[in-house]
Design a protein around this motif. Sequence first.
Motif, PDB file in Angstrom:
ATOM      1  N   SER A 108      28.588  11.832   2.231  1.00  0.00           N
ATOM      2  CA  SER A 108      29.438  11.515   1.087  1.00  0.00           C
ATOM      3  C   SER A 108      28.901  12.126  -0.199  1.00  0.00           C
ATOM      4  CB  SER A 108      29.553  10.001   0.909  1.00  0.00           C
ATOM      5  OG  SER A 108      30.265   9.413   1.983  1.00  0.00           O
ATOM      6  N   LEU A 109      27.590  12.320  -0.245  1.00  0.00           N
ATOM      7  CA  LEU A 109      26.961  12.863  -1.436  1.00  0.00           C
ATOM      8  C   LEU A 109      26.535  14.323  -1.271  1.00  0.00           C
ATOM      9  CD1 LEU A 109      24.831   9.691  -2.133  1.00  0.00           C
ATOM     10  CD2 LEU A 109      26.679  10.505  -3.586  1.00  0.00           C
ATOM     11  N   SER A 110      26.295  14.741  -0.040  1.00  0.00           N
ATOM     12  CA  SER A 110      25.756  16.087   0.195  1.00  0.00           C
ATOM     13  C   SER A 110      26.766  17.081   0.739  1.00  0.00           C
ATOM     14  CB  SER A 110      24.580  16.010   1.172  1.00  0.00           C
ATOM     15  OG  SER A 110      25.011  15.557   2.454  1.00  0.00           O
ATOM     16  N   GLN A 111      27.956  16.589   1.132  1.00  0.00           N
ATOM     17  CA  GLN A 111      28.973  17.456   1.702  1.00  0.00           C
ATOM     18  C   GLN A 111      30.220  17.473   0.808  1.00  0.00           C
ATOM     19  OE1 GLN A 111      28.298  19.316   4.420  1.00  0.00           O
ATOM     20  NE2 GLN A 111      26.247  18.391   4.387  1.00  0.00           N
ATOM     21  N   PRO A 112      31.102  18.470   0.968  1.00  0.00           N
ATOM     22  CA  PRO A 112      32.308  18.546   0.129  1.00  0.00           C
ATOM     23  C   PRO A 112      33.164  17.285   0.225  1.00  0.00           C
ATOM     24  CG  PRO A 112      31.969  20.620   1.287  1.00  0.00           C
ATOM     25  CD  PRO A 112      30.973  19.650   1.861  1.00  0.00           C
ATOM     26  N   GLU A 113      33.635  16.827  -0.928  1.00  0.00           N
ATOM     27  CA  GLU A 113      34.485  15.646  -0.999  1.00  0.00           C
ATOM     28  C   GLU A 113      35.953  16.083  -1.070  1.00  0.00           C
ATOM     29  OE1 GLU A 113      36.481  12.497  -1.072  1.00  0.00           O
ATOM     30  OE2 GLU A 113      34.299  12.242  -0.820  1.00  0.00           O
ATOM     31  N   PRO A 114      36.742  15.793  -0.017  1.00  0.00           N
ATOM     32  CA  PRO A 114      38.139  16.252   0.030  1.00  0.00           C
ATOM     33  C   PRO A 114      38.982  15.753  -1.141  1.00  0.00           C
ATOM     34  CG  PRO A 114      37.433  15.445   2.181  1.00  0.00           C
ATOM     35  CD  PRO A 114      36.364  15.076   1.213  1.00  0.00           C
ATOM     36  N   ALA A 115      38.694  14.547  -1.634  1.00  0.00           N
ATOM     37  CA  ALA A 115      39.519  13.972  -2.702  1.00  0.00           C
ATOM     38  C   ALA A 115      39.325  14.686  -4.032  1.00  0.00           C
ATOM     39  CB  ALA A 115      39.218  12.485  -2.848  1.00  0.00           C
ATOM     40  N   TYR A 116      38.274  15.492  -4.136  1.00  0.00           N
ATOM     41  CA  TYR A 116      38.022  16.235  -5.373  1.00  0.00           C
ATOM     42  C   TYR A 116      37.847  17.727  -5.085  1.00  0.00           C
ATOM     43  CZ  TYR A 116      37.617  11.839  -7.899  1.00  0.00           C
ATOM     44  OH  TYR A 116      37.890  10.614  -8.477  1.00  0.00           O
ATOM     45  N   HIS A 117      38.759  18.244  -4.249  1.00  0.00           N
ATOM     46  CA  HIS A 117      38.824  19.684  -3.984  1.00  0.00           C
ATOM     47  C   HIS A 117      37.489  20.264  -3.522  1.00  0.00           C
ATOM     48  CE1 HIS A 117      42.785  19.487  -5.797  1.00  0.00           C
ATOM     49  NE2 HIS A 117      42.259  19.016  -6.917  1.00  0.00           N
ATOM     50  N   GLY A 118      36.803  19.505  -2.674  1.00  0.00           N
ATOM     51  CA  GLY A 118      35.572  20.019  -2.098  1.00  0.00           C
ATOM     52  C   GLY A 118      34.335  19.909  -2.967  1.00  0.00           C
ATOM     53  N   THR A 119      34.408  19.139  -4.031  1.00  0.00           N
ATOM     54  CA  THR A 119      33.236  18.943  -4.885  1.00  0.00           C
ATOM     55  C   THR A 119      32.089  18.326  -4.073  1.00  0.00           C
ATOM     56  OG1 THR A 119      34.520  18.639  -6.907  1.00  0.00           O
ATOM     57  CG2 THR A 119      32.318  17.677  -6.877  1.00  0.00           C
ATOM     58  N   VAL A 120      30.906  18.886  -4.197  1.00  0.00           N
ATOM     59  CA  VAL A 120      29.712  18.304  -3.595  1.00  0.00           C
ATOM     60  C   VAL A 120      28.982  17.545  -4.709  1.00  0.00           C
ATOM     61  CG1 VAL A 120      27.525  18.749  -2.433  1.00  0.00           C
ATOM     62  CG2 VAL A 120      29.536  20.151  -1.884  1.00  0.00           C
ATOM     63  N   PHE A 121      28.980  16.228  -4.625  1.00  0.00           N
ATOM     64  CA  PHE A 121      28.437  15.418  -5.714  1.00  0.00           C
ATOM     65  C   PHE A 121      26.980  15.750  -6.004  1.00  0.00           C
ATOM     66  CE2 PHE A 121      32.311  13.124  -5.202  1.00  0.00           C
ATOM     67  CZ  PHE A 121      32.517  12.415  -6.375  1.00  0.00           C
ATOM     68  N   ALA A 122      26.167  15.953  -4.963  1.00  0.00           N
ATOM     69  CA  ALA A 122      24.751  16.240  -5.182  1.00  0.00           C
ATOM     70  C   ALA A 122      24.552  17.562  -5.915  1.00  0.00           C
ATOM     71  CB  ALA A 122      24.013  16.262  -3.848  1.00  0.00           C
ATOM     72  N   ASP A 123      25.424  18.540  -5.656  1.00  0.00           N
ATOM     73  CA  ASP A 123      25.314  19.832  -6.338  1.00  0.00           C
ATOM     74  C   ASP A 123      25.853  19.761  -7.762  1.00  0.00           C
ATOM     75  OD1 ASP A 123      24.202  20.989  -4.105  1.00  0.00           O
ATOM     76  OD2 ASP A 123      26.094  21.806  -3.363  1.00  0.00           O
ATOM     77  N   THR A 124      26.999  19.115  -7.917  1.00  0.00           N
ATOM     78  CA  THR A 124      27.686  19.104  -9.206  1.00  0.00           C
ATOM     79  C   THR A 124      26.992  18.204 -10.224  1.00  0.00           C
ATOM     80  OG1 THR A 124      29.798  19.518  -8.092  1.00  0.00           O
ATOM     81  CG2 THR A 124      29.899  18.678 -10.350  1.00  0.00           C
ATOM     82  N   PHE A 125      26.505  17.048  -9.767  1.00  0.00           N
ATOM     83  CA  PHE A 125      25.985  16.051 -10.710  1.00  0.00           C
ATOM     84  C   PHE A 125      24.475  15.838 -10.613  1.00  0.00           C
ATOM     85  CE2 PHE A 125      30.435  14.890  -9.792  1.00  0.00           C
ATOM     86  CZ  PHE A 125      30.963  15.085 -11.059  1.00  0.00           C
ATOM     87  N   GLY A 126      23.824  16.500  -9.687  1.00  0.00           N
ATOM     88  CA  GLY A 126      22.370  16.437  -9.599  1.00  0.00           C
ATOM     89  C   GLY A 126      21.844  15.017  -9.509  1.00  0.00           C
ATOM     90  N   PRO A 127      20.895  14.634 -10.370  1.00  0.00           N
ATOM     91  CA  PRO A 127      20.325  13.282 -10.322  1.00  0.00           C
ATOM     92  C   PRO A 127      21.352  12.169 -10.540  1.00  0.00           C
ATOM     93  CG  PRO A 127      18.969  14.723 -11.666  1.00  0.00           C
ATOM     94  CD  PRO A 127      20.241  15.478 -11.387  1.00  0.00           C
TER      95      PRO A 127
END
Length: 429
Positions: free
Chosen positions: A238-257
């Motif tokens: 959920s945090l390390s892989q693309p999130e379908p609900a946000y067009h593939g956003t990877v939370f760990a990459d986009t938001f870091g800490p």
Amino acid sequence: MTDTTYGFDTLQIHAGARPDPATGARNTPIYQSTAYVFRDADHAAKLFNLEEVGYIYSRLTNPTVAVLQERIATLEGGVGAVCCSSGHAAQIMALFPIMQPGRNVVVSTRLYGGTVTQFSQTIKRFGWSAKFVDFDDPKAVAAAIDDDTRAVFCEAVANPGGHITDLDAISAVSDAAGIPLIVDNTTATPYLCRPIEHGATLVVHSTTKYLTGNGSVTGGCVVDSGKFDWKANDKFPSLSQPEPAYHGTVFADTFGPMAFTFHGIAIGLRDLGMTMNPQAAHYTLMGTETLSLRMDRHVANAEKIAQWLEADDRVDYVTYAGLKSSPYNHLVAKICPKGASALFTFAVKGGYEACVKLVDSLEIFSHVANLGDTRSLIIHSASTTHRQLTAEQQEAAGAGPNVVRVSIGLEDVNDLIADLDQALSKASA
């Protein structure tokens, strides 16, 4: 506030708060609004795409709640926080991003009775499970962790007995397994204990208790340490892989800490809807301003009352960790250097019936299912908060039939001792 390092007493008043830009109001206003006007279509799109931080709808974010989130995160030494409707909600919010069907969490046997029920029964409906282990034995905790374990959960100072968890030892176990340690810091508060400094990944609170401090509103909070690497393995998609609900956003990459915090808002609050209302946030903000002052008094009163109870022939034993006789006393200096909080149990000679008579005979102590109030509180856990547990679970949690739990308040300590004295006399008659 600036990057200057401030003391706890300053931060509990000022962290997160700024004069209202529209009116100059010094107190944080209650923003009693469900929705917020966008500057234009482009602004709205950026907010919904998580490309810009701002306010959309109060199920997700609210300016009053945002101040409280920043304040609690600051006091705990975290990077961010998500406030929600109750402490139970906070526990689900903490687990939601890291659990999946078939996964389990290893938890302490010494937990609030409602938490035991939530973990042993309710989370099964998500397809999750819990393994209950004595956290006094780190080797047993390590042995309980398997390939499907996704978190370790405990209370810093356990409800009801006030037992202190060796967080350093437990975090060493969770670190070795590559999974987060979640610590409920409700009973200790960040003034007495800072779990992140002892290796906790996430800290949860029932803000209903000491943080608010006056028994007026319910609330919960999840604090993110920002120190866990969610991409170190494939256990947390959920945090390390693309999130379908946000067009593939990877939370760990986009938001870091801040990945966990943003996930908790953008998905947790969006879909679970366990939102804190702004008025509750306002009450809790006012409560945090006096947290250190209150906790010092809570601890001082608790120490005197525990010592008095321990010396009383009508009492079998007292579980307060602040007593030199406690097997947890050696952990106070390391885990709770400013005191062992003000929640503990004591066993009444005469068993179940004597406990009931004691509770019914008290005049200052209030018989309620709460803790962390300015008022002193008492409850017979076996017949109330832990009633749904088996006899074995009650004993493991420190809530046997001959035990009452007290939350020591801010009244004159001599009055509290006199009240306990007269009630014990009636209970033992």
